[in-house]
Design a protein around this motif. Structure first.
Motif, PDB file in Angstrom:
ATOM      1  N   ASN A  35       0.858  -1.182   0.000  1.00 21.75           N
ATOM      2  CA  ASN A  35       0.000   0.000   0.000  1.00 21.75           C
ATOM      3  C   ASN A  35       0.894   1.231   0.000  1.00 21.75           C
ATOM      4  OD1 ASN A  35      -1.763   2.118   0.520  1.00 21.75           O
ATOM      5  ND2 ASN A  35      -2.997   0.967   1.983  1.00 21.75           N
ATOM      6  N   ILE A  36       0.939   1.945  -1.105  1.00 24.02           N
ATOM      7  CA  ILE A  36       1.816   3.118  -1.213  1.00 24.02           C
ATOM      8  C   ILE A  36       1.006   4.410  -1.391  1.00 24.02           C
ATOM      9  CG2 ILE A  36       3.817   1.864  -2.078  1.00 24.02           C
ATOM     10  CD1 ILE A  36       3.026   2.727  -4.919  1.00 24.02           C
ATOM     11  N   ASN A  37      -0.245   4.380  -0.934  1.00 22.38           N
ATOM     12  CA  ASN A  37      -1.061   5.582  -1.113  1.00 22.38           C
ATOM     13  C   ASN A  37      -0.747   6.681  -0.107  1.00 22.38           C
ATOM     14  OD1 ASN A  37      -2.304   4.701   1.235  1.00 22.38           O
ATOM     15  ND2 ASN A  37      -4.281   4.241   0.290  1.00 22.38           N
ATOM     16  N   ASP A  38       0.264   6.448   0.751  1.00 20.25           N
ATOM     17  CA  ASP A  38       0.669   7.504   1.669  1.00 20.25           C
ATOM     18  C   ASP A  38       1.663   8.478   1.028  1.00 20.25           C
ATOM     19  OD1 ASP A  38       2.656   5.496   1.604  1.00 20.25           O
ATOM     20  OD2 ASP A  38       3.479   6.164   3.519  1.00 20.25           O
ATOM     21  N   ILE A  39       2.154   8.149  -0.162  1.00 21.46           N
ATOM     22  CA  ILE A  39       3.179   8.992  -0.784  1.00 21.46           C
ATOM     23  C   ILE A  39       2.592  10.339  -1.179  1.00 21.46           C
ATOM     24  CG2 ILE A  39       4.736   9.262  -2.754  1.00 21.46           C
ATOM     25  CD1 ILE A  39       5.085   6.246  -2.792  1.00 21.46           C
ATOM     26  N   PRO A 212       1.237   7.559  -9.336  1.00 19.23           N
ATOM     27  CA  PRO A 212       0.623   7.657  -8.003  1.00 19.23           C
ATOM     28  C   PRO A 212      -0.595   6.740  -7.881  1.00 19.23           C
ATOM     29  CG  PRO A 212       1.193   9.837  -8.818  1.00 19.23           C
ATOM     30  CD  PRO A 212       1.416   8.883  -9.964  1.00 19.23           C
ATOM     31  N   GLY A 213      -0.618   6.006  -6.784  1.00 14.60           N
ATOM     32  CA  GLY A 213      -1.740   5.111  -6.535  1.00 14.60           C
ATOM     33  C   GLY A 213      -1.754   3.879  -7.410  1.00 14.60           C
ATOM     34  N   GLU A 214      -0.676   3.642  -8.185  1.00 11.05           N
ATOM     35  CA  GLU A 214      -0.644   2.473  -9.054  1.00 11.05           C
ATOM     36  C   GLU A 214       0.641   1.662  -8.890  1.00 11.05           C
ATOM     37  OE1 GLU A 214      -1.598   3.054 -13.170  1.00 11.05           O
ATOM     38  OE2 GLU A 214      -3.041   4.653 -12.731  1.00 11.05           O
ATOM     39  N   MET A 215       1.789   2.284  -9.142  1.00 19.22           N
ATOM     40  CA  MET A 215       3.023   1.506  -9.098  1.00 19.22           C
ATOM     41  C   MET A 215       4.244   2.396  -9.074  1.00 19.22           C
ATOM     42  SD  MET A 215       4.668   1.884 -12.273  1.00 19.22           S
ATOM     43  CE  MET A 215       5.490   0.331 -12.595  1.00 19.22           C
ATOM     44  N   VAL A 216       5.363   1.784  -8.646  1.00 21.53           N
ATOM     45  CA  VAL A 216       6.687   2.391  -8.714  1.00 21.53           C
ATOM     46  C   VAL A 216       7.610   1.357  -9.337  1.00 21.53           C
ATOM     47  CG1 VAL A 216       8.658   3.292  -7.423  1.00 21.53           C
ATOM     48  CG2 VAL A 216       6.331   3.813  -6.657  1.00 21.53           C
ATOM     49  N   ARG A 217       8.439   1.791 -10.285  1.00 19.57           N
ATOM     50  CA  ARG A 217       9.421   0.875 -10.848  1.00 19.57           C
ATOM     51  C   ARG A 217      10.809   1.488 -10.686  1.00 19.57           C
ATOM     52  NH1 ARG A 217       8.032   0.605 -15.874  1.00 19.57           N
ATOM     53  NH2 ARG A 217       9.842   1.498 -16.962  1.00 19.57           N
ATOM     54  N   ILE A 236       7.091  -2.110  -7.437  1.00 22.70           N
ATOM     55  CA  ILE A 236       6.219  -2.027  -6.266  1.00 22.70           C
ATOM     56  C   ILE A 236       4.811  -1.733  -6.764  1.00 22.70           C
ATOM     57  CG2 ILE A 236       5.768  -0.860  -4.084  1.00 22.70           C
ATOM     58  CD1 ILE A 236       8.737  -0.087  -4.023  1.00 22.70           C
ATOM     59  N   ARG A 237       3.946  -2.699  -6.625  1.00 21.88           N
ATOM     60  CA  ARG A 237       2.545  -2.554  -7.048  1.00 21.88           C
ATOM     61  C   ARG A 237       1.717  -2.021  -5.885  1.00 21.88           C
ATOM     62  NH1 ARG A 237      -0.017  -7.817  -9.151  1.00 21.88           N
ATOM     63  NH2 ARG A 237      -1.707  -6.300  -9.373  1.00 21.88           N
ATOM     64  N   HIS A 238       0.958  -0.987  -6.161  1.00 20.75           N
ATOM     65  CA  HIS A 238       0.060  -0.488  -5.117  1.00 20.75           C
ATOM     66  C   HIS A 238      -1.130  -1.440  -4.987  1.00 20.75           C
ATOM     67  CE1 HIS A 238      -2.472   1.899  -2.615  1.00 20.75           C
ATOM     68  NE2 HIS A 238      -3.387   2.041  -3.558  1.00 20.75           N
ATOM     69  N   VAL A 239      -1.190  -2.110  -3.852  1.00 19.17           N
ATOM     70  CA  VAL A 239      -2.302  -3.010  -3.543  1.00 19.17           C
ATOM     71  C   VAL A 239      -2.785  -2.619  -2.156  1.00 19.17           C
ATOM     72  CG1 VAL A 239      -3.062  -5.394  -3.303  1.00 19.17           C
ATOM     73  CG2 VAL A 239      -1.238  -4.843  -4.918  1.00 19.17           C
ATOM     74  N   ALA A 240      -3.923  -1.969  -2.099  1.00 19.13           N
ATOM     75  CA  ALA A 240      -4.399  -1.414  -0.830  1.00 19.13           C
ATOM     76  C   ALA A 240      -4.937  -2.484   0.109  1.00 19.13           C
ATOM     77  CB  ALA A 240      -5.476  -0.360  -1.095  1.00 19.13           C
ATOM     78  N   GLU A 241      -5.584  -3.506  -0.440  1.00 21.18           N
ATOM     79  CA  GLU A 241      -6.243  -4.501   0.391  1.00 21.18           C
ATOM     80  C   GLU A 241      -5.258  -5.596   0.797  1.00 21.18           C
ATOM     81  OE1 GLU A 241      -9.286  -4.390   1.512  1.00 21.18           O
ATOM     82  OE2 GLU A 241      -9.775  -2.525   0.470  1.00 21.18           O
ATOM     83  N   SER A 242      -5.153  -5.835   2.089  1.00 16.98           N
ATOM     84  CA  SER A 242      -4.236  -6.869   2.569  1.00 16.98           C
ATOM     85  C   SER A 242      -4.655  -8.258   2.100  1.00 16.98           C
ATOM     86  CB  SER A 242      -4.151  -6.828   4.098  1.00 16.98           C
ATOM     87  OG  SER A 242      -5.427  -7.052   4.681  1.00 16.98           O
ATOM     88  N   ASP A 255       6.505 -11.309  -5.184  1.00 20.45           N
ATOM     89  CA  ASP A 255       7.519 -11.972  -4.363  1.00 20.45           C
ATOM     90  C   ASP A 255       7.388 -11.639  -2.884  1.00 20.45           C
ATOM     91  OD1 ASP A 255       9.058 -13.094  -6.584  1.00 20.45           O
ATOM     92  OD2 ASP A 255       9.557 -11.011  -7.039  1.00 20.45           O
ATOM     93  N   MET A 256       6.698 -10.554  -2.588  1.00 20.50           N
ATOM     94  CA  MET A 256       6.683 -10.059  -1.213  1.00 20.50           C
ATOM     95  C   MET A 256       5.416  -9.249  -0.999  1.00 20.50           C
ATOM     96  SD  MET A 256       9.548  -7.510   0.469  1.00 20.50           S
ATOM     97  CE  MET A 256      10.866  -8.647   0.037  1.00 20.50           C
ATOM     98  N   ALA A 257       4.815  -9.371   0.192  1.00 18.64           N
ATOM     99  CA  ALA A 257       3.633  -8.588   0.553  1.00 18.64           C
ATOM    100  C   ALA A 257       3.954  -7.793   1.814  1.00 18.64           C
ATOM    101  CB  ALA A 257       2.427  -9.494   0.774  1.00 18.64           C
ATOM    102  N   ARG A 258       3.772  -6.481   1.770  1.00 21.37           N
ATOM    103  CA  ARG A 258       4.256  -5.621   2.834  1.00 21.37           C
ATOM    104  C   ARG A 258       3.199  -5.220   3.860  1.00 21.37           C
ATOM    105  NH1 ARG A 258       8.515  -2.326   1.841  1.00 21.37           N
ATOM    106  NH2 ARG A 258       8.152  -1.748   4.009  1.00 21.37           N
ATOM    107  N   ASN A 259       1.924  -5.527   3.614  1.00 18.24           N
ATOM    108  CA  ASN A 259       0.888  -5.004   4.509  1.00 18.24           C
ATOM    109  C   ASN A 259      -0.132  -6.046   4.936  1.00 18.24           C
ATOM    110  OD1 ASN A 259       1.274  -2.591   2.165  1.00 18.24           O
ATOM    111  ND2 ASN A 259       1.651  -2.000   4.284  1.00 18.24           N
TER     112      ASN A 259
END
Length: 528
Positions: A35-39, A212-217, A236-242, A255-259
């Motif tokens: 979830n990267i919507n805090d940026i 914003p709200g989608e991805m970072v590469r 880094i894919r923005h995925v809001a829902e855990s 490969d990895m889930a951060r939230n």
């Protein structure tokens, strides 16, 4: 390509649009669900959010920095060496010869001067970290200069060069490419608008794309002075829902889930997924207001330390979220004191109170935030403290209600947490171990003042001495001794340090997640 229909159906129920079907992750790239919507900003002079802080640390370097190899050691960054003159309040930095920006431009001393003065002149949110050094828009050009290819940095304040170096290792002290940034300046913004969607650093990665709200590469920098990252890139894919993150991870599409939540992580059954835990900066504590006469005896504070069921809580409902820690400076930071001399022992607590002539029961109103995990922690404390003759009357409230009472010093007991602003032990020492003026009129945003603890003069003096101590090793020794003193002599009972669990594919190795968001590193990641 994996057609994970169940994941898509679940996502459709919770998201306003259908998630695309993603292929299995490539061997040369790390794919992260987060979830990267805090940026809000990516410019290191403005970035102040958790997610943006992580990105800045992978895109930029600082003169000195805490690196991926060991986040507890202050290492050479863009400066190969430095000499400090504490008497003259000056540090002279020699620049690394082989460092280049991603543009190909060499990193110069002039870029350092530009970057630091730029933060002061823009005066955006994180600028306060650097203004501690006595820098202002009016004087910064005289305080940070170039002399014969070296950076000469002056500071003004009653603190040591060791403190200054930790300030310079903080996020806003990241060095940007002056030529590239100024080529993209608009309306005198010093390139701020451009840097919020682009990068101009010398770090192990460059910002290839940001939506914003989608991805970072991120793309790897093959010319990084410490060696190219093993991964060619990080997505880094923005995925809001855990829950969606969980489905993507278990299906192999990330490969990895951060939230993911603790419950979701504990429910993972796949042999292809491992979970790594990382201590975080926040410490959680129980504190007694010294305006309450019943809570003033030191025996009450000592007994309280034996009435916390540290292991019981951390092994059950706090598992994966917190680990026992009993000092005000977090584990994983230079100068931390990691010994834990206290354990749950109600009989010993009762004897301490009896020997001090204190009658029980002692009744305490305990203010607690009415959400997990605080409510569960409060109930555990209520049960364990009752065994020692201290009765808690739990007063649940919103975070703002609890903190307002705390700031007003109108509480009895409180269950809260504290985290540092940057990686220097003074950041917490000033909160837990310093309070020369305990008057109601002298408001201080510290745990000592808010609990009306008139810190003894010798502890105040030790805090001041540690701040001004020039020798890094002696300074750390002072902070360790200071933590021991506060641990035994204050009405604040530090109980836990936050922990952060990251589930990932078992092939992923080398991921670094330090105690601050500034210490998340992808440079050493491999996929075997």
């Amino acid at each position: 390509m994996k057609l994970y229909k169940a994941a898509l159906m679940a996502a459709a129920l919770t998201l306003p649009f259908m998630q695309p079907v993603w292929a299995a992750t490539p061997d040369h790239s790390l794919v992260v669900a987060q979830n990267i919507n805090d940026i809000v900003a990516l410019d290191p002079a403005q970035a102040y959010e958790f997610s943006s802080g992580e990105l800045v640390s992978n895109l930029y370097d600082r003169l000195v920095q805490y690196d991926a190899e060991d986040t507890t050691v202050l290492a050479a960054g863009l400066a190969s060496e430095w000499t400090a003159d504490d008497a003259a309040k000056t540090i002279r930095f020699t620049m690394r010869e082989n460092a280049k920006f991603n543009s190909g431009n060499p990193v110069r001393a002039e870029d350092v001067v530009f970057s630091l003065s730029r933060v002061i002149k823009l005066n955006l949110t994180p600028a306060f970290i650097l203004t501690q050094l006595g820098w202002t828009p009016e004087n910064v050009d005289q305080m940070v200069t170039v002399d014969n290819g070296q950076v000469v940095l002056k500071y003004d304040g009653d603190f040591s060069s060791a403190f200054v170096l930790n300030v310079l290792a903080a996020r806003p002290a990241s060095i940007v490419d002056e030529k590239t940034v100024m080529a993209n300046e608009k309306d005198g913004d010093l390139g701020n608008g451009w840097l919020n969607t682009n990068s101009a650093g010398s770090g192990p990665f460059t910002l290839a794309a940001y939506k914003p709200g989608e991805m970072v590469r991120l793309n790897a920098n093959p010319d990084y002075f410490k060696g190219a990252p093993a991964m060619r890139g990080v997505i880094i894919r923005h995925v809001a829902e855990s829950a969606t993150q969980q489905l993507l991870l278990t299906s192999g599409d990330v490969d990895m889930a951060r939230n993911m939540t603790a419950d979701q992580i504990s429910g993972i059954k796949s042999d292809d997924i491992k979970v790594e835990s990382f201590p975080q900066a926040a410490v959680h504590f129980l504190a007694f207001n010294q305006k309450s006469e019943a809570l003033q005896p030191k025996a009450v504070w000592e007994a309280a330390r034996y009435l916390v069921d540290y292991e019981g809580m951390s092994n059950t409902f706090l598992k994966g979220q917190m680990v026992p820690h009993q000092a005000f400076w977090p584990k994983g930071f230079p100068g931390s004191y990691d010994e834990m001399p206290y354990s749950y022992n109600p009989e010993k607590a009762k004897q301490i109170l009896k020997d001090a002539g204190i009658k029980t029961p002692i009744n305490v109103k305990l203010d607690v935030i009415n959400s997990a995990p605080f409510a569960d922690m409060a109930q555990s404390l209520q049960a364990s403290f009752a065994e020692g003759g201290i009765n808690f009357d739990i007063l649940p409230g919103t975070g703002s209600q609890v903190i307002t009472k705390y700031r007003e010093r109108s509480h009895d007991g409180v269950l809260l947490y504290w985290g540092p602003d940057f990686m220097d032990p003074h950041s917490n020492a000033k909160a837990f171990a310093y309070n020369r003026d305990n008057s109601d009129e002298n408001y201080q945003a510290t745990t000592a003042w808010r609990n009306a603890w008139a810190v003894p003069d010798d502890i105040n003096d030790m805090t001041t001495k540690a701040l001004s101590e020039a020798d890094p090793e002696k300074r750390q020794e002072l902070y360790i001794e200071l933590q021991k003193r506060v641990q035994t002599e204050s009405p604040v009972v530090v109980m836990f340090q936050a922990a952060y669990q990251v589930p990932m594919n078992k092939k992923v190795n080398g991921y670094v997640n330090g105690a601050l968001s500034d210490f998340v590193y992808y440079r050493l990641v491999t996929k075997n």
